[in-house]
Design an enzyme around this catalytic site. Structure first.
Site, PDB file in Angstrom:
ATOM      1  N   TYR A  69      -1.615  -1.248  10.926  1.00  0.00           N
ATOM      2  CA  TYR A  69      -1.930  -1.813   9.605  1.00  0.00           C
ATOM      3  C   TYR A  69      -0.765  -1.555   8.645  1.00  0.00           C
ATOM      4  O   TYR A  69      -0.258  -2.482   7.997  1.00  0.00           O
ATOM      5  CB  TYR A  69      -3.227  -1.201   9.041  1.00  0.00           C
ATOM      6  CG  TYR A  69      -3.371  -1.444   7.564  1.00  0.00           C
ATOM      7  CD1 TYR A  69      -3.663  -2.715   7.076  1.00  0.00           C
ATOM      8  CD2 TYR A  69      -3.172  -0.415   6.631  1.00  0.00           C
ATOM      9  CE1 TYR A  69      -3.757  -2.959   5.711  1.00  0.00           C
ATOM     10  CE2 TYR A  69      -3.263  -0.651   5.273  1.00  0.00           C
ATOM     11  CZ  TYR A  69      -3.548  -1.918   4.815  1.00  0.00           C
ATOM     12  OH  TYR A  69      -3.616  -2.146   3.455  1.00  0.00           O
ATOM     13  N   SER A  93       0.841  -1.204   0.000  1.00  0.00           N
ATOM     14  CA  SER A  93       0.000   0.000   0.000  1.00  0.00           C
ATOM     15  C   SER A  93       0.872   1.249   0.000  1.00  0.00           C
ATOM     16  O   SER A  93       1.990   1.243   0.552  1.00  0.00           O
ATOM     17  CB  SER A  93      -0.838  -0.032   1.284  1.00  0.00           C
ATOM     18  OG  SER A  93      -1.425   1.210   1.530  1.00  0.00           O
ATOM     19  N   LYS A 138       2.216  -4.051   6.564  1.00  0.00           N
ATOM     20  CA  LYS A 138       2.576  -4.032   5.129  1.00  0.00           C
ATOM     21  C   LYS A 138       4.085  -3.892   4.974  1.00  0.00           C
ATOM     22  O   LYS A 138       4.716  -4.590   4.178  1.00  0.00           O
ATOM     23  CB  LYS A 138       1.850  -2.880   4.419  1.00  0.00           C
ATOM     24  CG  LYS A 138       0.356  -3.062   4.321  1.00  0.00           C
ATOM     25  CD  LYS A 138      -0.002  -4.201   3.381  1.00  0.00           C
ATOM     26  CE  LYS A 138      -1.436  -4.629   3.487  1.00  0.00           C
ATOM     27  NZ  LYS A 138      -1.740  -5.903   2.863  1.00  0.00           N
TER      28      LYS A 138
HETATM   29  P1  NAD Z   1     -10.934  -7.102   1.548  1.00  0.00           P
HETATM   30  O1  NAD Z   1     -11.076  -7.076   3.021  1.00  0.00           O
HETATM   31  O2  NAD Z   1     -12.130  -6.846   0.710  1.00  0.00           O
HETATM   32  O3  NAD Z   1     -10.288  -8.485   1.082  1.00  0.00           O
HETATM   33  C1  NAD Z   1      -9.372  -9.197   1.880  1.00  0.00           C
HETATM   34  C2  NAD Z   1      -9.857 -10.633   1.951  1.00  0.00           C
HETATM   35  O4  NAD Z   1      -8.946 -11.380   2.767  1.00  0.00           O
HETATM   36  C3  NAD Z   1     -11.242 -10.775   2.571  1.00  0.00           C
HETATM   37  O5  NAD Z   1     -12.064 -11.540   1.708  1.00  0.00           O
HETATM   38  C4  NAD Z   1     -10.989 -11.488   3.897  1.00  0.00           C
HETATM   39  O6  NAD Z   1     -12.074 -12.323   4.265  1.00  0.00           O
HETATM   40  C5  NAD Z   1      -9.715 -12.260   3.591  1.00  0.00           C
HETATM   41  N1  NAD Z   1      -8.881 -12.571   4.766  1.00  0.00           N
HETATM   42  C6  NAD Z   1      -8.444 -11.749   5.729  1.00  0.00           C
HETATM   43  N2  NAD Z   1      -7.709 -12.411   6.631  1.00  0.00           N
HETATM   44  C7  NAD Z   1      -7.654 -13.711   6.209  1.00  0.00           C
HETATM   45  C8  NAD Z   1      -7.058 -14.889   6.716  1.00  0.00           C
HETATM   46  N3  NAD Z   1      -6.360 -14.901   7.856  1.00  0.00           N
HETATM   47  N4  NAD Z   1      -7.228 -16.042   6.023  1.00  0.00           N
HETATM   48  C9  NAD Z   1      -7.938 -16.075   4.883  1.00  0.00           C
HETATM   49  N5  NAD Z   1      -8.540 -14.980   4.368  1.00  0.00           N
HETATM   50  C10 NAD Z   1      -8.401 -13.812   5.022  1.00  0.00           C
HETATM   51  O7  NAD Z   1      -9.769  -6.053   1.178  1.00  0.00           O
HETATM   52  P2  NAD Z   1      -9.328  -5.504  -0.247  1.00  0.00           P
HETATM   53  O8  NAD Z   1      -9.701  -4.083  -0.313  1.00  0.00           O
HETATM   54  O9  NAD Z   1      -9.745  -6.413  -1.315  1.00  0.00           O
HETATM   55  O10 NAD Z   1      -7.749  -5.555  -0.050  1.00  0.00           O
HETATM   56  C11 NAD Z   1      -6.981  -6.661  -0.496  1.00  0.00           C
HETATM   57  C12 NAD Z   1      -5.544  -6.449  -0.057  1.00  0.00           C
HETATM   58  O11 NAD Z   1      -5.065  -5.215  -0.591  1.00  0.00           O
HETATM   59  C13 NAD Z   1      -5.363  -6.352   1.458  1.00  0.00           C
HETATM   60  O12 NAD Z   1      -4.149  -6.990   1.803  1.00  0.00           O
HETATM   61  C14 NAD Z   1      -5.258  -4.857   1.695  1.00  0.00           C
HETATM   62  O13 NAD Z   1      -4.498  -4.568   2.848  1.00  0.00           O
HETATM   63  C15 NAD Z   1      -4.530  -4.400   0.443  1.00  0.00           C
HETATM   64  N6  NAD Z   1      -4.779  -2.991   0.122  1.00  0.00           N
HETATM   65  C16 NAD Z   1      -6.065  -2.536   0.020  1.00  0.00           C
HETATM   66  C17 NAD Z   1      -6.298  -1.187  -0.253  1.00  0.00           C
HETATM   67  C18 NAD Z   1      -7.713  -0.650  -0.307  1.00  0.00           C
HETATM   68  O14 NAD Z   1      -7.878   0.569  -0.192  1.00  0.00           O
HETATM   69  N7  NAD Z   1      -8.734  -1.464  -0.520  1.00  0.00           N
HETATM   70  C19 NAD Z   1      -5.225  -0.327  -0.453  1.00  0.00           C
HETATM   71  C20 NAD Z   1      -3.917  -0.833  -0.356  1.00  0.00           C
HETATM   72  C21 NAD Z   1      -3.710  -2.172  -0.071  1.00  0.00           C
HETATM   73  C1  WQD Z   2      -9.373   9.680   1.177  1.00  0.00           C
HETATM   74  C2  WQD Z   2      -9.567  11.165   1.430  1.00  0.00           C
HETATM   75  C3  WQD Z   2      -9.876  11.712   3.743  1.00  0.00           C
HETATM   76  C4  WQD Z   2     -13.733   9.637   4.193  1.00  0.00           C
HETATM   77  C5  WQD Z   2      -6.801   4.627   3.257  1.00  0.00           C
HETATM   78  C6  WQD Z   2      -5.715   3.926   4.031  1.00  0.00           C
HETATM   79  C7  WQD Z   2      -4.651   3.437   3.100  1.00  0.00           C
HETATM   80  C8  WQD Z   2      -5.236   2.604   1.958  1.00  0.00           C
HETATM   81  C9  WQD Z   2      -6.385   3.273   1.300  1.00  0.00           C
HETATM   82  C10 WQD Z   2      -5.119   0.291   2.526  1.00  0.00           C
HETATM   83  C11 WQD Z   2      -8.810  11.688   2.649  1.00  0.00           C
HETATM   84  C12 WQD Z   2     -11.128  12.026   2.962  1.00  0.00           C
HETATM   85  C13 WQD Z   2     -12.545  10.161   3.698  1.00  0.00           C
HETATM   86  C14 WQD Z   2     -14.786  10.530   4.545  1.00  0.00           C
HETATM   87  C15 WQD Z   2     -13.400  12.381   3.869  1.00  0.00           C
HETATM   88  N1  WQD Z   2      -5.770   1.356   2.431  1.00  0.00           N
HETATM   89  N2  WQD Z   2     -12.385  11.505   3.538  1.00  0.00           N
HETATM   90  N3  WQD Z   2     -14.567  11.873   4.372  1.00  0.00           N
HETATM   91  O1  WQD Z   2      -6.999   7.697   3.985  1.00  0.00           O
HETATM   92  O2  WQD Z   2      -6.115   7.980   1.606  1.00  0.00           O
HETATM   93  O3  WQD Z   2      -6.225   5.742   2.586  1.00  0.00           O
HETATM   94  O4  WQD Z   2      -7.341   3.728   2.276  1.00  0.00           O
HETATM   95  O5  WQD Z   2      -3.949   0.112   2.352  1.00  0.00           O
HETATM   96  O6  WQD Z   2      -3.751   2.711   3.862  1.00  0.00           O
HETATM   97  O7  WQD Z   2      -5.163   4.834   4.971  1.00  0.00           O
HETATM   98  O8  WQD Z   2      -8.324   6.858   1.973  1.00  0.00           O
HETATM   99  O9  WQD Z   2     -10.680   6.909   1.306  1.00  0.00           O
HETATM  100  O10 WQD Z   2     -10.107   6.939   3.766  1.00  0.00           O
HETATM  101  O11 WQD Z   2      -9.647   8.954   2.376  1.00  0.00           O
HETATM  102  O12 WQD Z   2     -13.258  13.610   3.750  1.00  0.00           O
HETATM  103  O13 WQD Z   2     -15.849  10.124   5.016  1.00  0.00           O
HETATM  104  O14 WQD Z   2     -10.961  11.392   1.725  1.00  0.00           O
HETATM  105  O15 WQD Z   2      -9.646  12.694   4.736  1.00  0.00           O
HETATM  106  O16 WQD Z   2      -8.384  12.981   2.337  1.00  0.00           O
HETATM  107  P1  WQD Z   2      -6.872   7.182   2.605  1.00  0.00           P
HETATM  108  P2  WQD Z   2      -9.768   7.339   2.382  1.00  0.00           P
END
Ligand code: NAD
Ligand code: WQD
Length: 337
Positions: A148, A124, A152
């Site tokens: 979190y 991330s 990562k």
């Molecule tokens: P999500 O929660 O929708 O998907 C993650 C999946 O992993 C879920 O289906 C959950 O049930 C499963 N899971 C969690 N722990 C588990 C375990 N111990 N064993 C088996 N399954 C397990 O999340 P997502 O948004 O699809 O994110 C996928 C990956 O990408 C995650 O690692 C997340 O940290 C990373 N990521 C997401 C974002 C985002 O904003 N969505 C941003 C950056 C990185």
């Molecule tokens: C985006 C912008 C908020 C909600 C997070 C995690 C990051 C990654 C992605 C996993 C910011 C603003 C938000 C609301 C708002 N996840 N906001 N009102 O914070 O960039 O990233 O998700 O890896 O690790 O930190 O994403 O969508 O929460 O926020 O004003 O109700 O929207 O302040 O500027 P963020 P976000």
């Protein structure tokens, strides 16, 4: 030979499953459904017209996970499974460290044991902490501000050490910026539990009348309109980056890091306007206090992904908003009970 997709029932995992199946790849899903529902996988089958094996297995259960390796010929892995809510990780750090790290230890031990030393890992942009400048390149200093993010960064370092000890490993670390949007079919999308933490699912629920207004967290950031700027990327573009990454991992060993973003930063107010313009819906909002831990600006320089993987984002902000709205309108309660 199959590609193991951990967390394949989740938001990004389902979209990746679709792209892999459409590309003719054999995939096997492993998910414990802690943050997803089995019916999401039925939707993947519906979209692609293809079947695949899936296991309800927790990565923390080594023996159950090993059974998946014994029953199948696994050649590589896309590792999505993990817990991802920043706020919750501050309240329950042990849960996050245990789930994300121990799950990865078990997975990597089995990938090693069964000779499937190719992994694409979901990292991330959070590993860049509060970047000194934007756009961010992969060589920026790394730091985190919450458990979190720490998981990562730790997993990135563990994977690097694995390769240092055994250079047959191929490790592709994808640092996602802000994934949003949904598949064009409107059948799969993001299904947050309870009140959404992230901007886009919240905006979608306001636009469809499920919530009265959006709270914008601060308008005094050092950005063009005072609201926070992020690099939003369509989840289908993000999914496609995994296909490119695994194709490369199949050819070369090593450890590589890629920013997966569009390179364009949008503020919260830009998003509200874009959402309204793309959908015709209204998104009322109120400016409220800053959310602790938020940064002013975060967007990628995604050139390396284009140069090395031949990948770049194809969908624009209008596509992202329209597809988000279609998913939310068709599925007001997500995948339901
Ligand atoms: P999500 O929660 O929708 O998907 C993650 C999946 O992993 C879920 O289906 C959950 O049930 C499963 N899971 C969690 N722990 C588990 C375990 N111990 N064993 C088996 N399954 C397990 O999340 P997502 O948004 O699809 O994110 C996928 C990956 O990408 C995650 O690692 C997340 O940290 C990373 N990521 C997401 C974002 C985002 O904003 N969505 C941003 C950056 C990185
Ligand atoms: C985006 C912008 C908020 C909600 C997070 C995690 C990051 C990654 C992605 C996993 C910011 C603003 C938000 C609301 C708002 N996840 N906001 N009102 O914070 O960039 O990233 O998700 O890896 O690790 O930190 O994403 O969508 O929460 O926020 O004003 O109700 O929207 O302040 O500027 P963020 P976000």
């Amino acid at each position: 030979m199959a590609i193991l997709i951990t967390g394949g029932a989740g938001y990004i995992g389902t979209h990746a499953m679709v792209e892999f199946l459409n590309a003719g790849r054999e995939v096997i899903c492993v998910d414990n459904f802690s943050n997803s529902k089995p019916c999401a996988l039925e939707r993947v089958k519906q979209i692609t017209g293809k079947d695949f094996k899936s296991y309800e297995v927790d990565l923390l259960d080594y023996d159950a996970l090993e059974k998946v390796f014994v029953e199948n010929k696994i050649e590589s892995c896309i590792h999505f499974a993990g817990l991802k809510a920043v706020g919750e990780s501050c309240e329950k750090p042990l849960l996050y460290y245990h789930n994300n790290l121990t799950g990865t230890f078990n997975l990597c031990a089995l990938l090693q044991k069964y000779g499937a030393k190719k992994i694409v890992f979901s990292s991330s942009a959070t590993v860049y902490g509060k970047p000194a400048s934007v756009p961010i390149t992969e060589d920026f200093p790394l730091s985190t501000t919450n458990p979190y993010g720490e998981t990562k960064l730790m997993i990135e370092r563990i994977l690097k050490d694995l390769h240092a000890a055994d250079n047959e490993w191929s490790v592709s670390i994808l640092r996602y910026f802000n994934p949003i949007g949904a598949h064009k079919s409107g059948l799969i999308g993001e299904d947050p539990k309870g009140i959404p933490n992230n901007l886009l699912p919240y905006v979608a629920q306001v636009a469809t009348g499920k919530r009265p207004y959006l709270s914008i967290f601060g308008d005094d950031y050092n950005t063009h309109d005072g609201t926070g700027v992020r690099d939003y990327i369509h989840v289908v573009d993000l999914a496609k980056a995994h296909l490119k990454a695994i194709e490369r991992a199949e050819k070369v060993s090593g450890v590589e890091y890629f920013n997966v973003g569009t390179g364009v930063g949008y503020s919260v107010l830009d998003i509200v306007k874009a959402y309204e313009a793309a959908t015709g819906a209204k998104v009322p909002y109120k400016i409220v206090a800053r959310r602790p831990g938020d940064i002013d600006e975060c967007y990628a320089n995604p050139d390396k992904a284009y140069r090395v993987l031949g990948w770049r984002a194809e969908n624009n902000i209008e596509d992202m908003c329209r597809d988000s709205y279609r998913w939310q309108s068709n599925n007001p309660d997500g995948y339901g009970e």
